[in-house]
Design a protein around this motif. Structure first.
Motif, PDB file in Angstrom:
ATOM      1  N   ALA A 136       4.525   7.468   2.181  1.00 62.73           N
ATOM      2  CA  ALA A 136       3.383   7.630   3.076  1.00 62.73           C
ATOM      3  C   ALA A 136       2.069   7.457   2.315  1.00 62.73           C
ATOM      4  N   THR A 137       2.028   7.886   1.051  1.00 64.47           N
ATOM      5  CA  THR A 137       0.783   7.734   0.297  1.00 64.47           C
ATOM      6  C   THR A 137       0.477   6.270   0.003  1.00 64.47           C
ATOM      7  N   LEU A 138       1.501   5.427   0.108  1.00 65.76           N
ATOM      8  CA  LEU A 138       1.227   3.996  -0.041  1.00 65.76           C
ATOM      9  C   LEU A 138       0.259   3.535   1.046  1.00 65.76           C
ATOM     10  N   ALA A 139       0.241   4.239   2.192  1.00 64.81           N
ATOM     11  CA  ALA A 139      -0.713   3.906   3.247  1.00 64.81           C
ATOM     12  C   ALA A 139      -2.126   3.947   2.689  1.00 64.81           C
ATOM     13  N   ALA A 140      -2.422   4.983   1.892  1.00 66.79           N
ATOM     14  CA  ALA A 140      -3.755   5.102   1.299  1.00 66.79           C
ATOM     15  C   ALA A 140      -4.041   3.887   0.421  1.00 66.79           C
ATOM     16  N   GLN A 141      -3.048   3.531  -0.388  1.00 71.15           N
ATOM     17  CA  GLN A 141      -3.211   2.399  -1.296  1.00 71.15           C
ATOM     18  C   GLN A 141      -3.549   1.115  -0.539  1.00 71.15           C
TER      19      GLN A 141
END
Lengths: 352, 309
Positions: A136-141
């Motif tokens: 999910a933190t890849l969304a930020a990336q």
């Protein structure tokens, strides 16, 4: 018996609570810091500054931030590169849009913006755990990658998303030689490392660690998960944002979103893992390892006579193999080796 | 309407392909609890092997029958993938038993780097073609209902059919064979499976080989669409949101997640994209998955995790 501890008595609370309770540690670190400030600028070559020392310092700072989140609070994040980008572009915007903005203030404000974005993307961590959160933190990336490439406002309407910072000043000190830049970064890193070290040994650090070890149990004994997780995201992203701003301002000078791509996120995660999860010292070890390794491999490859393409592929291979090797042989990272070394030195030269 | 349908069908087709890559993730996670980041690298590696074998074979043996060449190359690539799976089990995962999830994730990242470098060292790093005779021309459906019909790429259609067939085969394999039953047992509980005499090591090699096979099929389809090159390994990044949307442990989840992401991505690019400046495909899938996880943290079909102190 280089590390003899007997006879070192702590007779006050202050002595008991200091960061390095053992005299040898204290002197070693003080000597290292003194050498870094006084000796290194004298002896290092320009190449050393540009290729090794400055990247090492800035990436240590970012790894420190990531280690707070992953190592201390147990929230896996693959969005580090995105938060670095937020720090860099926000700092850039503060610098160019506000007249007479001091560079240091811009860098810190960049950190604050990264903190806000970090908390925003940290909110899902209240619901999602473990590997789900990592993805999910890849969304930020990806969102940050896209935003800085496509939204012209962030890059002050430059066409390619590339921006540049000309000259840095700090209280009349113009930071332009590599040695100046090195000292500027060193100051930042030292200060932030001190802050981080103190944070993780305070009550808030203990909350993070409780959250990491078992979040349900932590909640039962009265630690608020919302508060613990979001502060970890906030502090971590602040560090990472400042590191991102330094990376853009000091190391690169002019940069584009690709400088903060997903590869940067992976690289930082490697630093944290190889250096040692949940260790301030380990962040530095990891950064040193990851910065120096590719350079060494390149030099080695060229020396043996491979062409550049082959050498870069082999670098990839060796890099991957080394990561796996480290994980198998020493899952606690270089920091663990360091503490084993200290244990041995206690008894040296008599092993028993 | 016509345009909307075209976009939807296009989305469904590419969603099927995402699902194919996502399937590899799910298989490995289900059977070994490893979140295999290397799936993208495996797709690239398998496709590279296939493309190069198909190129070398006529050069060195003089065989010119295209079907035979492709068959031999496919077999060769499959053997290579089984070898890779065995080595991964032997050298990496077997030594990391009982480590935490993040350590295993990092190990697969290491494998990713290694495979990327290794594949390009052995097979070269140019753009290669895979030609398995997929039809290239578009066809038109429902010409009676709409002016000019709905444009569907035949290549996508074949790819989606292959993917669906593969899923059916895998489902049957898991459901009806002894090995499949053993795999499900291991997925449920490692220790219990081991104690009734199921060899864990062999099971892991089989799972990784199946994942390698899925990677090979995905690699061939993507490769004949886009050409085999480094960017193929980035397809995996598209499959990640699919996996978490569908749930890490669910095969149907991977398929339905793939379809949702595929359609969502196409429609958003067509209808929302122009408002935001385009290129939102990159993050749309992730943000969609993220919002979805806020409602249902274990994904669509994932197992609900109950924490106990």
């Amino acid at each position: 018996m280089l590390y003899r501890e007997n006879g070192q008595f702590k007779t006050s609370y202050a002595a008991d609570q200091q960061i390095f309770p053992i005299a040898q540690d204290r002197y070693l670190i003080l000597a290292l810091v003194a050498a870094a400030f006084v000796l290194v600028p004298g002896v290092a070559s320009e190449y050393m500054f540009r290729a090794i020392l400055i990247p090492f310092l800035i990436l240590s700072l970012a790894a420190l931030g990531l280690n707070i989140l992953v190592g201390y609070c147990g929230q896996i994040s693959l969005g580090t590169g995105g938060f670095m980008a937020v720090g860099a572009y926000a700092a850039y915007n503060f610098l160019v849009r506000i007249d007479g903005m001091p560079a240091v203030a811009a860098i810190l404000m960049g950190g604050v913006c990264a903190m806000a974005v970090g908390v925003l993307f940290g909110i899902p961590s209240l619901r999602i755990k473990g590997l789900y959160l990592a993805v999910a933190t890849l969304a930020a990336q990806f969102f940050c990658d896209w935003a800085f490439l496509r939204i012209k406002w962030f890059t002050n309407d430059s066409s390619s998303g590339s921006v540049s910072v000309s000259e840095l000043h700090l209280l009349g000190w113009t930071i332009d030689t590599p040695a100046d830049k090195y000292l500027f970064c060193l100051g930042f890193v030292l200060l932030f490392a001190l802050v981080a070290k103190n944070l993780v040994r305070s009550h808030i650090g203990r909350e993070w660690m409780a959250m990491r070890d078992m979040d349900v149990a932590a909640a039962v004994i009265g630690i608020r998960p919302v508060y613990a997780k979001l502060t970890a995201f906030a502090v971590s992203s602040f560090f990472i944002g400042v590191a991102g701003a330094l990376w853009g301002f000091v190391h690169l000078g002019s940069w584009e979103p690709a400088a903060f791509s997903i590869d940067r996120s992976f690289q930082l995660l490697f630093m944290v893992i190889i250096g040692g999860l949940g260790s301030i010292m380990g962040s530095f070890f990891g950064a040193a390892f990851i910065v120096v390794l590719p350079i060494l491999l390149d030099i080695l490859g060229v020396a043996v006579g491979f062409n550049t393409a082959l050498a870069s592929h082999l670098t990839f291979m060796v890099f991957g193999a080394l990561i796996v090797f480290f994980l198998i042989v020493e899952p606690h990272g270089l920091a663990r080796l360091w503490s084993i070394g200290k244990e041995k030195l206690r008894l040296w030269p008599f092993p028993h | 309407m016509q345009f909307f349908l075209e976009a939807t069908i296009g989305g469904l087709m590419s969603g099927m392909l995402y699902a194919l890559v996502a399937l590899g993730f799910v298989l490995i996670f289900k059977a070994s609890g490893v979140f295999n980041f290397a799936q993208g690298a495996m797709v690239l590696f398998a496709a590279l092997a296939m493309a190069r074998f198909a190129e070398w074979l006529p050069q060195y043996s003089g065989i010119s029958n295209k079907l035979l060449i492709n068959l031999v190359a496919f077999t060769g690539a499959m053997v290579v993938m089984i070898g890779v799976s065995w080595l991964i089990e032997r050298l990496v995962l077997g030594k990391l038993v009982n480590q935490e999830g993040i350590t295993l994730l990092m190990a697969t990242l290491g494998i990713t780097y290694f495979l990327d470098g290794f594949g390009q060292t052995v097979f070269g790093s140019d753009i290669y073609k895979i030609d398995v005779g997929m039809p290239k021309d578009p066809i038109f459906l429902l010409e009676g209902m709409f002016q000019g019909g709905i444009l569907v790429s035949q290549e996508d259609l074949v790819a989606a059919l292959v993917a669906a067939a593969l899923v059916a085969v895998l489902a049957a394999f898991f459901q009806y064979t002894g090995t499949g039953r053993a795999l499900r047992a291991v997925a449920d509980d490692h220790q219990a499976a081991q104690s009734i005499g199921i060899p864990l090591n062999r099971i892991w090699v089989i799972v990784w080989s199946v994942a390698g096979f899925v990677a090979l099929v995905a690699g061939i389809i993507w490769g004949s669409k886009l050409g085999v090159q480094f960017s193929l390994s980035l397809v995996a990044l598209k499959a990640l949101p699919v996996v978490i949307l569908g749930g890490l442990t669910s095969v149907p989840g991977a398929i339905i997640g793939g379809l949702i992401i595929g359609v969502g991505e196409k429609l958003s690019e067509v209808f929302i994209g122009p408002m935001l400046g385009g290129g939102i495909e990159i993050w749309f899938a992730y943000v969609l998955a993220l919002f979805f996880l806020l409602v249902r943290p274990q994904g669509l079909f994932g197992e609900k995790i109950i924490d106990r102190v």
